[in-house]
Design a protein around this motif. Structure first.
Motif, PDB file in Angstrom:
ATOM      1  N   VAL A  17      45.368  34.328  37.005  1.00  0.00           N
ATOM      2  CA  VAL A  17      43.923  34.401  37.253  1.00  0.00           C
ATOM      3  C   VAL A  17      43.350  35.684  36.646  1.00  0.00           C
ATOM      4  O   VAL A  17      42.176  35.730  36.255  1.00  0.00           O
ATOM      5  N   TYR A  18      44.175  36.708  36.556  1.00  0.00           N
ATOM      6  CA  TYR A  18      43.719  37.976  35.965  1.00  0.00           C
ATOM      7  C   TYR A  18      43.507  37.826  34.462  1.00  0.00           C
ATOM      8  O   TYR A  18      42.599  38.438  33.887  1.00  0.00           O
ATOM      9  N   ASP A  19      44.349  36.993  33.821  1.00  0.00           N
ATOM     10  CA  ASP A  19      44.156  36.707  32.399  1.00  0.00           C
ATOM     11  C   ASP A  19      42.841  35.966  32.174  1.00  0.00           C
ATOM     12  O   ASP A  19      42.112  36.244  31.212  1.00  0.00           O
ATOM     13  N   LEU A  20      42.549  34.996  33.041  1.00  0.00           N
ATOM     14  CA  LEU A  20      41.316  34.220  32.897  1.00  0.00           C
ATOM     15  C   LEU A  20      40.092  35.114  33.038  1.00  0.00           C
ATOM     16  O   LEU A  20      39.116  34.967  32.301  1.00  0.00           O
ATOM     17  N   ALA A  21      40.156  36.053  33.986  1.00  0.00           N
ATOM     18  CA  ALA A  21      39.040  36.991  34.153  1.00  0.00           C
ATOM     19  C   ALA A  21      38.905  37.885  32.928  1.00  0.00           C
ATOM     20  O   ALA A  21      37.783  38.201  32.490  1.00  0.00           O
ATOM     21  N   ALA A  22      40.035  38.302  32.362  1.00  0.00           N
ATOM     22  CA  ALA A  22      39.993  39.140  31.161  1.00  0.00           C
ATOM     23  C   ALA A  22      39.357  38.384  30.001  1.00  0.00           C
ATOM     24  O   ALA A  22      38.589  38.961  29.212  1.00  0.00           O
ATOM     25  N   MET A  23      39.676  37.095  29.869  1.00  0.00           N
ATOM     26  CA  MET A  23      39.042  36.280  28.835  1.00  0.00           C
ATOM     27  C   MET A  23      37.536  36.182  29.079  1.00  0.00           C
ATOM     28  O   MET A  23      36.739  36.277  28.142  1.00  0.00           O
ATOM     29  N   ARG A  24      37.175  36.005  30.324  1.00  0.00           N
ATOM     30  CA  ARG A  24      35.764  35.826  30.665  1.00  0.00           C
ATOM     31  C   ARG A  24      34.939  37.028  30.222  1.00  0.00           C
ATOM     32  O   ARG A  24      33.854  36.886  29.666  1.00  0.00           O
ATOM     33  N   TYR A  25      35.442  38.225  30.475  1.00  0.00           N
ATOM     34  CA  TYR A  25      34.681  39.425  30.140  1.00  0.00           C
ATOM     35  C   TYR A  25      34.980  39.928  28.727  1.00  0.00           C
ATOM     36  O   TYR A  25      34.065  40.326  28.007  1.00  0.00           O
ATOM     37  N   GLY A  26      36.238  39.890  28.329  1.00  0.00           N
ATOM     38  CA  GLY A  26      36.621  40.468  27.042  1.00  0.00           C
ATOM     39  C   GLY A  26      36.116  39.697  25.845  1.00  0.00           C
ATOM     40  O   GLY A  26      35.501  40.269  24.932  1.00  0.00           O
ATOM     41  N   LEU A  27      36.357  38.388  25.820  1.00  0.00           N
ATOM     42  CA  LEU A  27      35.943  37.596  24.666  1.00  0.00           C
ATOM     43  C   LEU A  27      34.423  37.508  24.567  1.00  0.00           C
ATOM     44  O   LEU A  27      33.857  37.585  23.474  1.00  0.00           O
ATOM     45  N   ALA A  28      33.767  37.346  25.705  1.00  0.00           N
ATOM     46  CA  ALA A  28      32.303  37.271  25.684  1.00  0.00           C
ATOM     47  C   ALA A  28      31.694  38.578  25.185  1.00  0.00           C
ATOM     48  O   ALA A  28      30.650  38.583  24.518  1.00  0.00           O
ATOM     49  N   VAL A  39      29.314  45.557  31.092  1.00  0.00           N
ATOM     50  CA  VAL A  39      29.668  46.501  32.159  1.00  0.00           C
ATOM     51  C   VAL A  39      30.993  46.111  32.804  1.00  0.00           C
ATOM     52  O   VAL A  39      31.876  46.954  33.011  1.00  0.00           O
ATOM     53  N   ASN A  40      31.167  44.828  33.079  1.00  0.00           N
ATOM     54  CA  ASN A  40      32.402  44.388  33.725  1.00  0.00           C
ATOM     55  C   ASN A  40      33.601  44.466  32.790  1.00  0.00           C
ATOM     56  O   ASN A  40      34.728  44.704  33.229  1.00  0.00           O
ATOM     57  N   ALA A  41      33.385  44.251  31.491  1.00  0.00           N
ATOM     58  CA  ALA A  41      34.477  44.396  30.530  1.00  0.00           C
ATOM     59  C   ALA A  41      34.975  45.839  30.493  1.00  0.00           C
ATOM     60  O   ALA A  41      36.185  46.095  30.476  1.00  0.00           O
ATOM     61  N   VAL A  42      34.056  46.790  30.484  1.00  0.00           N
ATOM     62  CA  VAL A  42      34.417  48.210  30.458  1.00  0.00           C
ATOM     63  C   VAL A  42      35.216  48.592  31.699  1.00  0.00           C
ATOM     64  O   VAL A  42      36.176  49.377  31.634  1.00  0.00           O
ATOM     65  N   ILE A  43      34.848  48.024  32.846  1.00  0.00           N
ATOM     66  CA  ILE A  43      35.525  48.375  34.100  1.00  0.00           C
ATOM     67  C   ILE A  43      36.846  47.616  34.262  1.00  0.00           C
ATOM     68  O   ILE A  43      37.877  48.191  34.614  1.00  0.00           O
ATOM     69  N   TYR A  44      36.811  46.311  33.971  1.00  0.00           N
ATOM     70  CA  TYR A  44      37.953  45.457  34.338  1.00  0.00           C
ATOM     71  C   TYR A  44      39.086  45.472  33.316  1.00  0.00           C
ATOM     72  O   TYR A  44      40.273  45.489  33.696  1.00  0.00           O
ATOM     73  N   LEU A  45      38.783  45.439  32.032  1.00  0.00           N
ATOM     74  CA  LEU A  45      39.825  45.280  31.019  1.00  0.00           C
ATOM     75  C   LEU A  45      40.892  46.371  31.056  1.00  0.00           C
ATOM     76  O   LEU A  45      42.089  46.069  30.948  1.00  0.00           O
ATOM     77  N   LEU A  79      47.720  44.816  36.021  1.00  0.00           N
ATOM     78  CA  LEU A  79      47.742  43.465  36.564  1.00  0.00           C
ATOM     79  C   LEU A  79      48.723  42.565  35.819  1.00  0.00           C
ATOM     80  O   LEU A  79      48.909  42.716  34.604  1.00  0.00           O
ATOM     81  N   PRO A  80      49.363  41.620  36.533  1.00  0.00           N
ATOM     82  CA  PRO A  80      50.329  40.714  35.890  1.00  0.00           C
ATOM     83  C   PRO A  80      49.639  39.777  34.902  1.00  0.00           C
ATOM     84  O   PRO A  80      48.513  39.333  35.121  1.00  0.00           O
ATOM     85  N   SER A  81      50.344  39.480  33.809  1.00  0.00           N
ATOM     86  CA  SER A  81      49.763  38.648  32.752  1.00  0.00           C
ATOM     87  C   SER A  81      50.802  37.692  32.189  1.00  0.00           C
ATOM     88  O   SER A  81      51.983  38.023  32.077  1.00  0.00           O
TER      89      SER A  81
END
Length: 297
Positions: free
Chosen positions: A39-50, A191-197, A204-206
């Motif tokens: 789920v952490y990978d999916l969130a990373a895709m959501r913020y990172g790729l966008a 903003v979320n990409a800067v914080i989360y990625l 986080l596990p990937s």
């Protein structure tokens, strides 16, 4: 007259477009667990790729201008990792149909509750009747899901409801603050990409390195670009053009689409009780639609 009607027409078009897009998103998110991605990978895709698409636009338009720091912080949190990780975790426990039912189906009910609590708005008899049917249906579907989809399905349903609370708050603020599209993309993506990625990359596990290419590309396209770019833009426009209540009611057509696609693509079948509850839910959604008066001539 044609000019006055145009915003409403485009608002309804945007809302119904999201119904079709999100019905498929439910399926894509449900099968993500079979791809090896966390789920952490999916969130990373959501913020990172966008953010790859959003960053040049934000640098050019500078959407933070005109926004208070508190607005940026609140909107970024509402659209941030807490919200999306809850939603993705819900699909680990409950079927795709429940994602549509408990995230989109209960939006009118949550909008009514928030309107009463936050703004002192008084819902009419029609809205209350629709909300009552929605609540009864949600309770029945929770019970039925535990019987047909496993004893832990209620956990996923709870995650979905909390996610719906986050999203309803976003819709209310989008309408109240009259946020522009780039302001929403800036808060929801950059903003979320800067914080989360950095947190994802370091702690986080990937399963990104071991995921098959086909499922990886599917998740990358849908999670990376559909929710944070297409979804947020269309929802923001619809909320401003036709109002939060009408937008919520149209988006609540997603449960039927999600259930149908879940049955056709994933073989997730509802019981007879679940089908009846879904029909009652749909009736409640139609009743709860708040129609606006036409503009004066």
């Amino acid at each position: 007259m044609p000019i006055a009607k145009t915003p409403a027409i485009t608002g309804y078009a945007a809302a119904w477009s999201i119904v079709f897009v999100w019905s498929f998103w439910l399926i894509v998110s449900r099968v993500a667990g079979n791809s090896g991605l966390t789920v952490y990978d999916l969130a990373a895709m959501r913020y990172g790729l966008a953010s790859i698409v959003a960053l040049p636009l934000c640098i050019y338009y500078k959407p933070w201008r005109g926004m208070r720091l508190t607005q940026i912080a609140v909107l970024s949190f509402i659209l941030g990792p807490v919200y999306i990780l809850l939603v993705f975790s819900g699909f680990l426990y409950a079927p795709a149909a429940h994602g549509g039912i408990f995230m989109n189906g209960v939006l009118p009910l949550i909008s009514i509750l928030f309107g009463v609590i936050l703004f002192g708005l008084r819902p009419g008899l029609r809205q209350l009747s629709g909300a009552a049917l929605i609540l009864i249906s949600a309770i029945v579907l929770t019970w039925d899901g535990s019987a047909t989809s496993g004893k832990d399905a209620w956990v996923g349903d709870l995650f979905f409801v909390i996610g719906a609370m986050f999203f309803s708050t976003y819709m209310i603020l989008s309408e109240r603050w009259q946020l522009g599209s780039m302001q929403i993309i800036f808060c929801g993506t950059i903003v979320n990409a800067v914080i989360y990625l950095p947190i994802w990359a370091l702690f986080l596990p990937s399963g990104l390195a071991d995921a098959p290419m086909g499922p990886l590309l599917l998740q990358a396209v849908y999670q990376g670009f559909v929710p944070n770019l297409i979804g947020l833009l269309f929802i923001a426009h619809a909320s401003r053009a036709i109002g939060n209540a009408n937008t919520s009611s149209i988006l609540a057509a997603v449960p039927g689409g999600g259930a149908l696609l879940g049955a056709l693509i994933l073989g997730e079948a509802l019981s007879v009780t679940g089908i009846v509850a879904l029909v009652v839910l749909t009736i409640g959604l139609l009743i709860s639609v708040r129609r606006r008066l036409p503009p004066p001539v």
